[in-house]
Design an enzyme around this catalytic site. Sequence first.
Site, PDB file in Angstrom:
ATOM      1  N   GLU A  22     -12.075  -4.502  41.769  1.00 21.34           N
ATOM      2  CA  GLU A  22     -11.965  -5.589  40.792  1.00 21.34           C
ATOM      3  C   GLU A  22     -12.892  -6.746  41.157  1.00 21.34           C
ATOM      4  O   GLU A  22     -13.543  -7.341  40.300  1.00 21.34           O
ATOM      5  CB  GLU A  22     -10.511  -6.065  40.697  1.00 21.34           C
ATOM      6  CG  GLU A  22      -9.615  -4.991  40.092  1.00 21.34           C
ATOM      7  CD  GLU A  22      -8.246  -5.499  39.672  1.00 21.34           C
ATOM      8  OE1 GLU A  22      -7.943  -6.679  39.896  1.00 21.34           O
ATOM      9  OE2 GLU A  22      -7.482  -4.703  39.112  1.00 21.34           O
ATOM     10  N   ASP A 151       6.068  -4.080  51.010  1.00 17.23           N
ATOM     11  CA  ASP A 151       4.849  -3.915  51.807  1.00 17.23           C
ATOM     12  C   ASP A 151       5.125  -3.787  53.301  1.00 17.23           C
ATOM     13  O   ASP A 151       4.278  -3.296  54.042  1.00 17.23           O
ATOM     14  CB  ASP A 151       3.920  -5.123  51.593  1.00 17.23           C
ATOM     15  CG  ASP A 151       3.125  -5.008  50.306  1.00 17.23           C
ATOM     16  OD1 ASP A 151       3.327  -4.021  49.573  1.00 17.23           O
ATOM     17  OD2 ASP A 151       2.306  -5.905  50.048  1.00 17.23           O
ATOM     18  N   ALA A 168       3.456  -3.439  43.715  1.00 14.78           N
ATOM     19  CA  ALA A 168       4.644  -4.183  43.303  1.00 14.78           C
ATOM     20  C   ALA A 168       5.747  -3.248  42.794  1.00 14.78           C
ATOM     21  O   ALA A 168       6.927  -3.455  43.085  1.00 14.78           O
ATOM     22  CB  ALA A 168       4.263  -5.195  42.231  1.00 14.78           C
ATOM     23  N   GLN A 169       5.362  -2.211  42.026  1.00 17.55           N
ATOM     24  CA  GLN A 169       6.423  -1.354  41.474  1.00 17.55           C
ATOM     25  C   GLN A 169       7.165  -0.603  42.586  1.00 17.55           C
ATOM     26  O   GLN A 169       8.370  -0.365  42.479  1.00 17.55           O
ATOM     27  CB  GLN A 169       5.895  -0.396  40.407  1.00 17.55           C
ATOM     28  CG  GLN A 169       4.607   0.297  40.731  1.00 17.55           C
ATOM     29  CD  GLN A 169       4.206   1.301  39.653  1.00 17.55           C
ATOM     30  OE1 GLN A 169       5.036   2.021  39.129  1.00 17.55           O
ATOM     31  NE2 GLN A 169       2.937   1.348  39.330  1.00 17.55           N
TER      32      GLN A 169
HETATM   33  C1  LIG Z   1      -5.181  -9.030  46.306  1.00 16.29           C
HETATM   34  C2  LIG Z   1      -3.998  -8.160  45.950  1.00 16.29           C
HETATM   35  C3  LIG Z   1      -3.916  -7.623  44.673  1.00 16.29           C
HETATM   36  C4  LIG Z   1      -2.824  -6.828  44.327  1.00 16.29           C
HETATM   37  N1  LIG Z   1      -2.765  -6.311  43.057  1.00 16.29           N
HETATM   38  C5  LIG Z   1      -1.710  -5.576  42.699  1.00 16.29           C
HETATM   39  C6  LIG Z   1      -1.600  -5.068  41.379  1.00 16.29           C
HETATM   40  O1  LIG Z   1      -2.465  -5.283  40.528  1.00 16.29           O
HETATM   41  N2  LIG Z   1      -0.505  -4.319  41.067  1.00 16.29           N
HETATM   42  C7  LIG Z   1       0.481  -4.067  41.978  1.00 16.29           C
HETATM   43  O2  LIG Z   1       1.470  -3.408  41.639  1.00 16.29           O
HETATM   44  N3  LIG Z   1       0.400  -4.528  43.242  1.00 16.29           N
HETATM   45  C8  LIG Z   1      -0.662  -5.275  43.627  1.00 16.29           C
HETATM   46  N4  LIG Z   1      -0.751  -5.749  44.907  1.00 16.29           N
HETATM   47  C9  LIG Z   1       0.306  -5.392  45.871  1.00 16.29           C
HETATM   48  C10 LIG Z   1       1.555  -6.222  45.634  1.00 16.29           C
HETATM   49  O3  LIG Z   1       1.213  -7.600  45.612  1.00 16.29           O
HETATM   50  C11 LIG Z   1       2.536  -5.954  46.771  1.00 16.29           C
HETATM   51  O4  LIG Z   1       2.735  -4.566  46.923  1.00 16.29           O
HETATM   52  C12 LIG Z   1       3.877  -6.609  46.500  1.00 16.29           C
HETATM   53  O5  LIG Z   1       3.714  -8.006  46.341  1.00 16.29           O
HETATM   54  C13 LIG Z   1       4.833  -6.328  47.669  1.00 16.29           C
HETATM   55  O6  LIG Z   1       5.991  -7.091  47.509  1.00 16.29           O
HETATM   56  P1  LIG Z   1       6.778  -7.580  48.780  1.00 16.29           P
HETATM   57  O7  LIG Z   1       7.953  -8.316  48.243  1.00 16.29           O
HETATM   58  O8  LIG Z   1       6.993  -6.449  49.712  1.00 16.29           O
HETATM   59  O9  LIG Z   1       5.808  -8.572  49.566  1.00 16.29           O
HETATM   60  P2  LIG Z   1       5.199  -9.963  49.080  1.00 16.29           P
HETATM   61  O10 LIG Z   1       5.016 -10.018  47.616  1.00 16.29           O
HETATM   62  O11 LIG Z   1       4.022 -10.185  49.972  1.00 16.29           O
HETATM   63  O12 LIG Z   1       6.343 -11.012  49.423  1.00 16.29           O
HETATM   64  C14 LIG Z   1       6.678 -11.331  50.748  1.00 16.29           C
HETATM   65  C15 LIG Z   1       7.050 -12.800  50.779  1.00 16.29           C
HETATM   66  O13 LIG Z   1       7.651 -13.084  52.030  1.00 16.29           O
HETATM   67  C16 LIG Z   1       7.136 -14.297  52.523  1.00 16.29           C
HETATM   68  N5  LIG Z   1       7.273 -14.268  53.979  1.00 16.29           N
HETATM   69  C17 LIG Z   1       6.536 -13.570  54.882  1.00 16.29           C
HETATM   70  N6  LIG Z   1       6.983 -13.797  56.130  1.00 16.29           N
HETATM   71  C18 LIG Z   1       8.031 -14.639  56.015  1.00 16.29           C
HETATM   72  C19 LIG Z   1       8.910 -15.251  56.943  1.00 16.29           C
HETATM   73  N7  LIG Z   1       8.801 -15.030  58.248  1.00 16.29           N
HETATM   74  N8  LIG Z   1       9.871 -16.057  56.450  1.00 16.29           N
HETATM   75  C20 LIG Z   1       9.988 -16.286  55.115  1.00 16.29           C
HETATM   76  N9  LIG Z   1       9.182 -15.739  54.197  1.00 16.29           N
HETATM   77  C21 LIG Z   1       8.217 -14.931  54.644  1.00 16.29           C
HETATM   78  C22 LIG Z   1       5.701 -14.326  52.047  1.00 16.29           C
HETATM   79  O14 LIG Z   1       5.217 -15.642  51.988  1.00 16.29           O
HETATM   80  C23 LIG Z   1       5.836 -13.713  50.652  1.00 16.29           C
HETATM   81  O15 LIG Z   1       6.102 -14.668  49.666  1.00 16.29           O
HETATM   82  C24 LIG Z   1      -1.818  -6.551  45.282  1.00 16.29           C
HETATM   83  C25 LIG Z   1      -1.907  -7.090  46.566  1.00 16.29           C
HETATM   84  C26 LIG Z   1      -2.992  -7.882  46.903  1.00 16.29           C
HETATM   85  C27 LIG Z   1      -3.067  -8.454  48.298  1.00 16.29           C
END
Ligand SMILES: Cc1cc2nc3c(=O)[nH]c(=O)nc-3n(C[C@H](O)[C@H](O)[C@H](O)COP(=O)(O)OP(=O)(O)OC[C@H]3O[C@@H](n4cnc5c(N)ncnc54)[C@H](O)[C@@H]3O)c2cc1C
Length: 234
Positions: A22, A151, A168-169
Amino acid sequence: NELSRQGKLTFVVVGGGPTGVELAGAIKETATRTLPEEFRNIDTTTARVILAQGGPSLLPGMPEKMGQLAKSDLEAMGVEVRLNSHVTGVEADGILIGEERVPAENVIWAAGIQGTPIARSLGVELDPQGRVLVEPDCSVPGYPEAFVIGDAAHAIDANTGQPVPGVAQGAIQMATFVARIIVAEIEGNAAPERPSFAYHDKGSMATIGRGQALASVNGRTFRGFFGWLAWGLV
Ligand SMILES: Cc1cc2nc3c(=O)[nH]c(=O)nc-3n(C[C@H](O)[C@H](O)[C@H](O)COP(=O)(O)OP(=O)(O)OC[C@H]3O[C@@H](n4cnc5c(N)ncnc54)[C@H](O)[C@@H]3O)c2cc1C
């Protein structure tokens, strides 16, 4: 200085996953369609955009056809796509791709993510990205009362035996799955054995440029304007 000019107008994106694909498309499009009228002395259309991907195809983890289409669409826009190309060094004014040194002052690293550092404190096995190798029910091995999802987890899809992609899904589905286990166990109506997490792939998408995207839904691949329409609607 022609060499310096070239370096300033060369953008190397490292990593051919969705982020790299992208970005490479967006930079090329910005240089050729958005910026040309903004500068009198710089011809932004001469900007060189290189996408260096260590593996044999773009968009690994998505259907193979998506990777092939992404490559041909990016090349049609003028992006140089280099497959099987490992970046071996980054300097102030250049980048080493394998043995070759390319003058480039703009390097964007999009070669993968790392799990959260807190995972290391758990004292359990992690994968090379620092994600916890969870049990089929997303619990931490040896700690059925603790779960890791999203993640931070390296979970295996019970349907395919493949790792659940870090999207995300996947994170949302794991959250719902684990929440159901917790609620059932609190309410005392859990099944004797916990279920295994099965990922439901609702499709993959990547934008290539303005009005251009790739979408793979239910085994069908859309590109160009229709892909972009699908991306916009979702
Ligand atoms: C550049 C980029 C583009 C992407 N594009 C897509 C897309 O188009 N479609 C898609 O499906 N996925 C996409 N993804 C992947 C998607 O964003 C992740 O798979 C998804 O957000 C994972 O969700 P999560 O809740 O596991 O982690 P996250 O969304 O990363 O949430 C974790 C949260 O925990 C917080 N955190 C971390 N450590 C601590 C701590 N010690 N104490 C308190 N809070 C903490 C972080 O600040 C964050 O807000 C993309 C990722 C990136 C990096």
